[in-house]
Design an enzyme around this catalytic site. Structure first.
Site, short mmCIF file in Angstrom:
data_model
loop_
_atom_site.label_atom_id
_atom_site.label_comp_id
_atom_site.label_asym_id
_atom_site.label_seq_id
_atom_site.Cartn_x
_atom_site.Cartn_y
_atom_site.Cartn_z
N CYS A 78 0.85 -1.18 0.00
CA CYS A 78 0.00 0.00 0.00
C CYS A 78 0.89 1.23 0.00
O CYS A 78 1.88 1.30 0.72
CB CYS A 78 -0.95 0.08 1.18
SG CYS A 78 -2.18 -1.20 1.22
N ARG A 81 4.19 -0.49 -4.64
CA ARG A 81 3.86 -0.95 -3.29
C ARG A 81 2.52 -1.69 -3.24
O ARG A 81 2.15 -2.26 -2.22
CB ARG A 81 3.81 0.23 -2.32
CG ARG A 81 5.09 1.00 -2.21
CD ARG A 81 4.94 2.13 -1.23
NE ARG A 81 4.75 1.63 0.10
CZ ARG A 81 5.70 1.46 0.99
NH1 ARG A 81 6.94 1.77 0.69
NH2 ARG A 81 5.44 0.99 2.18
N TRP A 88 -2.76 -2.68 -1.73
CA TRP A 88 -2.49 -4.12 -1.81
C TRP A 88 -3.45 -4.73 -0.80
O TRP A 88 -3.28 -4.56 0.40
CB TRP A 88 -1.04 -4.42 -1.46
CG TRP A 88 -0.67 -5.86 -1.68
CD1 TRP A 88 -0.25 -6.43 -2.84
CD2 TRP A 88 -0.69 -6.91 -0.69
NE1 TRP A 88 -0.01 -7.77 -2.64
CE2 TRP A 88 -0.27 -8.09 -1.33
CE3 TRP A 88 -1.02 -6.97 0.65
CZ2 TRP A 88 -0.17 -9.31 -0.67
CZ3 TRP A 88 -0.92 -8.18 1.32
CH2 TRP A 88 -0.50 -9.34 0.65
N ASN A 134 -1.99 2.36 5.54
CA ASN A 134 -1.11 1.25 5.16
C ASN A 134 -0.85 0.46 6.43
O ASN A 134 -0.37 1.04 7.41
CB ASN A 134 0.19 1.83 4.58
CG ASN A 134 1.25 0.77 4.36
OD1 ASN A 134 0.94 -0.41 4.21
ND2 ASN A 134 2.50 1.18 4.36
N GLY A 135 -1.14 -0.83 6.42
CA GLY A 135 -0.92 -1.65 7.62
C GLY A 135 -2.11 -2.55 7.86
O GLY A 135 -2.96 -2.74 6.97
N GLU A 190 17.01 -18.80 -5.72
CA GLU A 190 16.72 -17.44 -6.21
C GLU A 190 16.24 -17.47 -7.66
O GLU A 190 15.31 -16.76 -8.03
CB GLU A 190 17.97 -16.57 -6.03
CG GLU A 190 17.88 -15.15 -6.53
CD GLU A 190 16.77 -14.32 -5.88
OE1 GLU A 190 16.12 -14.78 -4.92
OE2 GLU A 190 16.55 -13.20 -6.37
N LYS A 204 12.61 -16.08 -8.87
CA LYS A 204 12.46 -15.05 -9.91
C LYS A 204 11.47 -15.52 -10.97
O LYS A 204 10.60 -14.76 -11.39
CB LYS A 204 13.80 -14.73 -10.58
CG LYS A 204 14.82 -13.94 -9.80
CD LYS A 204 14.49 -12.49 -9.57
CE LYS A 204 13.70 -12.32 -8.33
NZ LYS A 204 14.36 -12.09 -7.09
N GLU A 240 7.76 -15.60 -9.57
CA GLU A 240 7.03 -14.39 -9.22
C GLU A 240 6.66 -13.52 -10.41
O GLU A 240 5.67 -12.81 -10.34
CB GLU A 240 7.73 -13.59 -8.12
CG GLU A 240 9.05 -13.00 -8.47
CD GLU A 240 9.68 -12.26 -7.28
OE1 GLU A 240 8.96 -11.76 -6.42
OE2 GLU A 240 10.91 -12.18 -7.26
N HIS A 264 16.57 -38.05 -4.14
CA HIS A 264 15.80 -38.47 -2.97
C HIS A 264 14.30 -38.22 -3.17
O HIS A 264 13.56 -38.22 -2.21
CB HIS A 264 16.31 -37.75 -1.72
CG HIS A 264 17.74 -38.08 -1.42
ND1 HIS A 264 18.13 -39.30 -0.93
CD2 HIS A 264 18.88 -37.37 -1.58
CE1 HIS A 264 19.45 -39.32 -0.79
NE2 HIS A 264 19.93 -38.16 -1.18
N LYS A 282 5.94 -4.62 -3.73
CA LYS A 282 7.38 -4.55 -3.50
C LYS A 282 7.75 -4.72 -2.04
O LYS A 282 8.63 -5.50 -1.68
CB LYS A 282 7.90 -3.22 -4.03
CG LYS A 282 9.40 -3.00 -3.84
CD LYS A 282 10.19 -3.93 -4.69
CE LYS A 282 11.67 -3.78 -4.51
NZ LYS A 282 12.39 -4.94 -5.06
#
Ligand code: M6R
Length: 622
Positions: free
Chosen positions: A2, A27, A74, A100-101, A495, A499, A502, A518, A617
């Site tokens: 947000c 955001r 968001w 925001n929160g 990583e 990438k 996402e 395994h 983000k």
């Protein structure tokens, strides 16, 4: 997570809010809205989707308003539709705010407010705060008599009284219809910055929305409020104690947050790596003497070198960098090191023996889970250090000391340049700590000389962009991928998989290459690309064995190998090379083609690379 932006000044607020929201869109981008204060009323415009959708519904006449608040969301509580979009009004229509929160006790507060006669329109936790402030505001007015002037104090008290009832995190920008000459910003657990210009103020979740107007800012701490009026600004705690805040210089520049000819921020940030790694290393590495100077923690090195244990905590990409760091700390400095998911750390009732050093790694410095882990470590008496990119961010200010990445703003939701710089900082730390323990001067000089070569070696990898795009194109219809590495390249495999997931929405798993046999080897078919990181290193022969196992089962391989390694060609359906370097520093090179592979795969699939589905983000909720 947000984005909040609020303007109080003499210019038309609407274009400033829209511009600010565009800069904060990374955001969150589920829905957006603004509220403008004009002619004794609030004009509120809200819409699902991107800021561009919001622009489409704005009438031009609102250019008159010079005060307003805006939000890009968001979603946490309630689907991303118009009603749930911010700003939220209270029941009386006098209080409007953006948030925001997360308000953790919103359900019980809502129940109570409904009993008191409040009506709700949305499913959000935020509307509870608006109604709570409205409730206390009306109560204060009633107590003082309806004919009493509607002064700022009542608004201020109402905000303070409401916030004592609220559990959770918030960055809030609030306006009251009766007090058009004041705007309130308040924060707890979510970032909030006040930009101070000439006769104008911008309150925002991050500096990107402020820098166009002023480089002077006040970073609010938790439980602090700011009151902006025509006469200036005042800061105090939510318990009404005045606080003096220093003005700080915002360290980012406008060109750092522009695309500058690139199609996407992720593409720009991948390409920037050679240059930002130079900035990260320069002035910190003394090759001649085999030493590292890190201003922010120079005083802590002695304690660090004597510690019996290091715990690192981080999330996502930063956690992968931590895994590389664990390896480096143990191998080069011989310090027992563990890396924790920050989100899990506090639930384990962690044991932090005396002398444990805790290192938080975070690009944004605002990740709620990492911040909670920092607070937990501090409570338990650990020395807490930060490896953070955003200057002045909450984690940077909460830790005892730290090292900045110096890579400039990272805007693409998929983290790239922050990862390579986090590894560079961890390598510098490990080498200096090793030097203070038992790493010889020659070994340290050698490692540092190699470290200084990394930026130009990354530059060489960039030349393979078209080749990597063709590999992405050739495999674009594959819905499941494996990424496999050993030792230091195992975190790189994780990583690479993250990438791809996402931004391409392709299912990918990162695994230690030897773990395949395994279980996961059962997945191998000619429809599942297996990306191996098989550079020249101590596991080279072993990983060739793992590649053979995959090929024997018809698997298709994409191999990241060392330049000049002709032997490995026979095992590769697709080969990407990276320059040679010492094994400990290889992750800074091997990760780069994987970033490029994910980027191209997402572009070929037609995705919005910088704003992937469901993500944001900076994850400022737990
Ligand atoms: O800002 P931080 O480094 O604390 O963020 C941690 C993660 O949220 C972040 O790395 C996330 O995993 C990225 N989207 C990965 O590309």
């Amino acid at each position: 997570m947000c984005g909040i932006v609020a303007y109080f000044g003499k210019k038309p607020a609407q274009p400033i809010l829209i511009e600010g929201l565009k800069r904060l869109e990374y955001r969150g981008y589920d829905s957006a809205g603004i509220a403008l204060l004009k002619n004794g009323r609030f004009d509120i415009y809200k819409t699902p989707g991107r800021i561009s959708n919001l622009e489409d519904i704005l009438p031009p006449e609102d250019l008159q308003a010079t005060v307003g608040i805006g939000h890009t969301r968001w979603a946490t509580h309630g689907e991303p539709n118009t009603v749930n979009a911010h700003p939220h009004l209270d029941d009386t229509g006098k209080i409007v705010l953006v948030h925001n929160g997360i308000i953790e006790n919103y359900a019980s507060l809502k129940k109570w407010l409904i009993k008191e006669g409040c009506q709700f329109r949305s499913q959000t936790d935020t509307e509870v705060v608006a109604n709570l402030i409205g409730y206390f505001y009306e109560k204060n007015c009633a107590r003082d008599g309806q004919n009493a002037p509607k002064d700022r104090n009542r608004f201020e008290w109402a905000v303070q009284e409401a916030l004592t009832e609220v559990h959770g995190t918030y960055g809030l920008a609030i306006m009251c219809l009766d007090c058009p000459n004041v705007m309130i910003g308040v924060k707890k657990g979510s970032p909030l910055i006040l930009g101070v210009g000439e006769n104008e103020y911008v309150i925002a979740s991050d500096a990107a929305a402020i820098i166009e107007h002023t480089s002077q800012a006040v970073y609010l701490s938790d439980n602090e409020m700011v009151f902006v009026t025509e006469g200036g600004f005042e800061t105090k705690t939510v318990t009404n104690i005045e606080v003096r805040k220093e003005l700080s210089e915002i360290e980012i520049s406008l060109d750092q947050i522009e695309l500058e000819g690139f199609d996407h921020y992720m593409q720009k940030e991948i390409a920037e790596q050679p240059q930002v790694l130079e900035t990260c290393l320069n002035g910190r590495v003394d090759v001649k003497n085999g030493r590292v100077i890190l201003g922010g923690i120079q005083n802590q090195f002695r304690i660090l070198a004597r510690t019996k244990r290091v715990i690192m905590a981080a999330c996502g990409t930063a956690w992968h960098a931590g895994l590389v760091g664990e390896f480096l700390f143990e191998q080069l400095a011989r310090i027992p090191t563990e890396v924790e998911y920050a989100s899990e750390f506090r639930y384990r009732n962690p044991i932090l023996e005396e002398g444990t050093i805790f290192i938080a790694i975070s690009q944004s410095g605002e990740t709620a889970d990492t911040l909670a882990a920092v607070e937990q470590a501090k409570e338990r008496g650990a020395t807490v250090l930060g490896i953070v990119n955003v200057v002045g961010s909450t984690i940077a200010r909460t830790t005892d000391a730290g090292v900045y990445l110096r890579v400039g703003p990272e805007i693409g939701v998929a983290s790239t340049k922050a990862f390579t710089a986090q590894v560079a900082v961890l390598a510098m730390l490990a080498i200096e700590l090793g030097r203070r323990r038992h790493l010889g001067a020659d070994a340290a000089q050698y490692l540092l000389r190699e470290l200084m070569q990394i930026p130009q070696k990354v530059r060489r990898i960039m030349a393979q962009s078209d080749h990597i795009r063709r590999i992405a194109q050739a495999n674009i219809d594959r819905e499941n991928w494996l990424f496999l590495g050993r030792g230091l390249n195992y975190p790189v495999a994780l990583e690479g998989a993250l990438k791809l997931k996402e931004i391409s929405y392709i299912h990918a798993e990162g695994l230690p290459a030897a773990e395949m046999k395994h279980g996961p080897i059962a997945l191998i078919t000619d429809r599942m690309p297996a990306v191996f990181i098989a550079t020249k290193c101590s596991h080279y022969e072993k990983i060739i064995g793992n590649i053979e196992e995959v090929r024997a089962r018809g698997g298709k391989t994409i191999i990241i190998a060392t330049e000049g390694d002709d032997h490995i060609r026979q095992y590769a359906d697709h080969l990407i090379t990276v320059p040679d370097t010492v094994e400990q520093l290889q992750p800074m090179l091997t990760v780069v083609p994987l970033q490029m592979l994910a980027y191209h795969a997402a572009v070929v699939r037609g995705h919005d690379v910088d704003k992937p589905r469901n993500l944001a983000k900076s994850v400022t909720v737990e």
